[in-house]
Design a protein around this motif. Structure first.
Motif, short mmCIF file in Angstrom:
data_model
loop_
_atom_site.label_atom_id
_atom_site.label_comp_id
_atom_site.label_asym_id
_atom_site.label_seq_id
_atom_site.Cartn_x
_atom_site.Cartn_y
_atom_site.Cartn_z
N HIS A 126 6.53 -2.31 -7.72
CA HIS A 126 7.26 -3.39 -7.05
C HIS A 126 7.60 -4.51 -8.02
O HIS A 126 8.68 -5.09 -7.93
CB HIS A 126 6.46 -3.92 -5.86
CG HIS A 126 6.38 -2.94 -4.74
ND1 HIS A 126 7.45 -2.65 -3.93
CD2 HIS A 126 5.37 -2.15 -4.31
CE1 HIS A 126 7.11 -1.74 -3.04
NE2 HIS A 126 5.84 -1.42 -3.26
N GLY A 127 6.71 -4.79 -8.96
CA GLY A 127 7.03 -5.78 -9.99
C GLY A 127 8.20 -5.32 -10.84
O GLY A 127 9.08 -6.10 -11.20
N LYS B 105 11.81 4.80 -8.16
CA LYS B 105 10.66 5.72 -8.04
C LYS B 105 11.05 7.14 -8.45
O LYS B 105 10.28 7.84 -9.09
CB LYS B 105 10.15 5.69 -6.60
CG LYS B 105 8.83 6.36 -6.42
CD LYS B 105 7.81 5.35 -6.01
CE LYS B 105 6.52 6.02 -5.64
NZ LYS B 105 5.47 5.73 -6.56
N ARG B 106 12.27 7.56 -8.09
CA ARG B 106 12.74 8.90 -8.46
C ARG B 106 13.19 8.97 -9.91
O ARG B 106 13.12 10.02 -10.53
CB ARG B 106 13.91 9.31 -7.57
CG ARG B 106 13.54 9.72 -6.17
CD ARG B 106 14.72 10.35 -5.46
NE ARG B 106 15.93 9.56 -5.52
CZ ARG B 106 16.30 8.66 -4.62
NH1 ARG B 106 15.54 8.44 -3.56
NH2 ARG B 106 17.42 8.00 -4.74
N ASP C 257 18.14 -2.46 1.64
CA ASP C 257 18.65 -2.44 0.26
C ASP C 257 17.50 -2.43 -0.74
O ASP C 257 17.55 -1.72 -1.75
CB ASP C 257 19.56 -3.65 -0.01
CG ASP C 257 20.84 -3.61 0.80
OD1 ASP C 257 21.25 -2.50 1.20
OD2 ASP C 257 21.41 -4.69 1.02
N TYR C 258 16.47 -3.25 -0.46
CA TYR C 258 15.32 -3.28 -1.36
C TYR C 258 14.69 -1.89 -1.45
O TYR C 258 14.43 -1.38 -2.54
CB TYR C 258 14.27 -4.30 -0.88
CG TYR C 258 13.01 -4.23 -1.72
CD1 TYR C 258 12.92 -4.95 -2.90
CD2 TYR C 258 11.95 -3.38 -1.39
CE1 TYR C 258 11.80 -4.87 -3.71
CE2 TYR C 258 10.83 -3.29 -2.19
CZ TYR C 258 10.76 -4.03 -3.35
OH TYR C 258 9.66 -3.93 -4.15
N TRP C 259 14.42 -1.29 -0.31
CA TRP C 259 13.71 -0.01 -0.31
C TRP C 259 14.58 1.12 -0.86
O TRP C 259 14.07 2.06 -1.47
CB TRP C 259 13.18 0.31 1.09
CG TRP C 259 12.02 -0.60 1.37
CD1 TRP C 259 12.01 -1.70 2.17
CD2 TRP C 259 10.73 -0.54 0.76
NE1 TRP C 259 10.79 -2.33 2.11
CE2 TRP C 259 9.98 -1.63 1.26
CE3 TRP C 259 10.12 0.31 -0.15
CZ2 TRP C 259 8.66 -1.88 0.87
CZ3 TRP C 259 8.80 0.07 -0.53
CH2 TRP C 259 8.09 -1.01 -0.01
N ASN C 260 15.90 1.03 -0.72
CA ASN C 260 16.78 2.00 -1.37
C ASN C 260 16.70 1.86 -2.89
O ASN C 260 16.63 2.85 -3.62
CB ASN C 260 18.23 1.82 -0.90
CG ASN C 260 18.45 2.31 0.50
OD1 ASN C 260 17.73 3.17 1.00
ND2 ASN C 260 19.45 1.75 1.16
N PHE C 261 16.73 0.62 -3.37
CA PHE C 261 16.62 0.36 -4.81
C PHE C 261 15.26 0.83 -5.32
O PHE C 261 15.15 1.49 -6.35
CB PHE C 261 16.83 -1.13 -5.09
CG PHE C 261 16.86 -1.51 -6.54
CD1 PHE C 261 17.88 -1.05 -7.37
CD2 PHE C 261 15.89 -2.33 -7.09
CE1 PHE C 261 17.92 -1.40 -8.71
CE2 PHE C 261 15.92 -2.68 -8.43
CZ PHE C 261 16.94 -2.22 -9.24
N PHE C 262 14.21 0.52 -4.58
CA PHE C 262 12.86 0.93 -4.95
C PHE C 262 12.76 2.46 -5.02
O PHE C 262 12.19 3.02 -5.97
CB PHE C 262 11.85 0.36 -3.96
CG PHE C 262 10.43 0.72 -4.28
CD1 PHE C 262 9.73 0.06 -5.28
CD2 PHE C 262 9.78 1.74 -3.60
CE1 PHE C 262 8.42 0.39 -5.59
CE2 PHE C 262 8.47 2.08 -3.90
CZ PHE C 262 7.80 1.41 -4.90
N ALA C 263 13.34 3.15 -4.04
CA ALA C 263 13.29 4.63 -4.02
C ALA C 263 14.05 5.20 -5.21
O ALA C 263 13.62 6.17 -5.83
CB ALA C 263 13.87 5.15 -2.71
#
Length: 177
Positions: free
Chosen positions: A129-130, A171-172, A162-168
């Motif tokens: 997350h950081g 992550k991938r 949008d945050y969780w799409n960017f995070f995913a």
């Protein structure tokens, strides 16, 4: 033209900073030591900023800034490699944006060190997350801290999805190796 506008709206600009004041400000902001003579001569200022100690000081401060101070908590050898690469850009007039792009797209041998700097010491699992917050600020110029938990109420532009799409995506795409 600007002075006429300021006069019309009643703005009194602050007096121009002296060379000594500018040197003091540069020292505080960049950590660099330059002469007062260099402030009024662009080529001399560039030459003094490119000196080894100044370039390294500027590089260290910039790295700390873009990693939200996390680079101070990473492996010293990896941090020094990043600082050296940034300092080389300052010293040679190299393309700084290409250096950062090389870190981001994995073309640079220091890509892993850069991503380690973004994640170092983060409290979340693996520092992900950081890293997401730092990358969004660096590449998109957005602050995503609030949108991790809810849609942005103040600006109305940030969505939690949008945050969780960017995070995913990160992550991938970003691997520990």
């Amino acid at each position: 033209e600007m002075q006429n506008y300021w006069d019309a709206v009643g703005i009194n600009p602050t007096p121009e900073a002296t060379d000594e004041e500018t040197v003091t400000r540069l020292g505080k902001i960049l950590g660099a030591k330059v002469s007062a003579d260099a402030v009024s001569e662009v080529d001399q200022l560039q030459a003094e900023l490119a000196q080894s100690l100044n370039a390294e000081a500027i590089a260290r401060r910039w790295l700390r800034q873009i990693t939200n101070q996390r680079s101070g908590r990473m492996d010293a050898e990896l941090r020094d490699r990043l600082v050296s690469e940034i300092a080389r850009c300052i010293q040679t007039g190299g393309s700084f944006d290409k250096t950062v792009a090389g870190w981001l797209n994995g073309e640079s041998e220091n890509s892993g060190a850069f991503f380690s700097a973004l994640a170092a010491g983060s409290r979340s699992v693996g520092g992900e997350h950081g890293m997401a917050r730092s990358l969004a600020a660096l590449t998109l110029n957005v602050d995503v801290r609030c949108t991790r938990c809810h849609d942005s109420y103040i600006e109305g532009t940030g969505q939690q999805s949008d945050y969780w799409n960017f995070f995913a995506f990160l992550k991938r795409s970003v691997r520990k190796d």
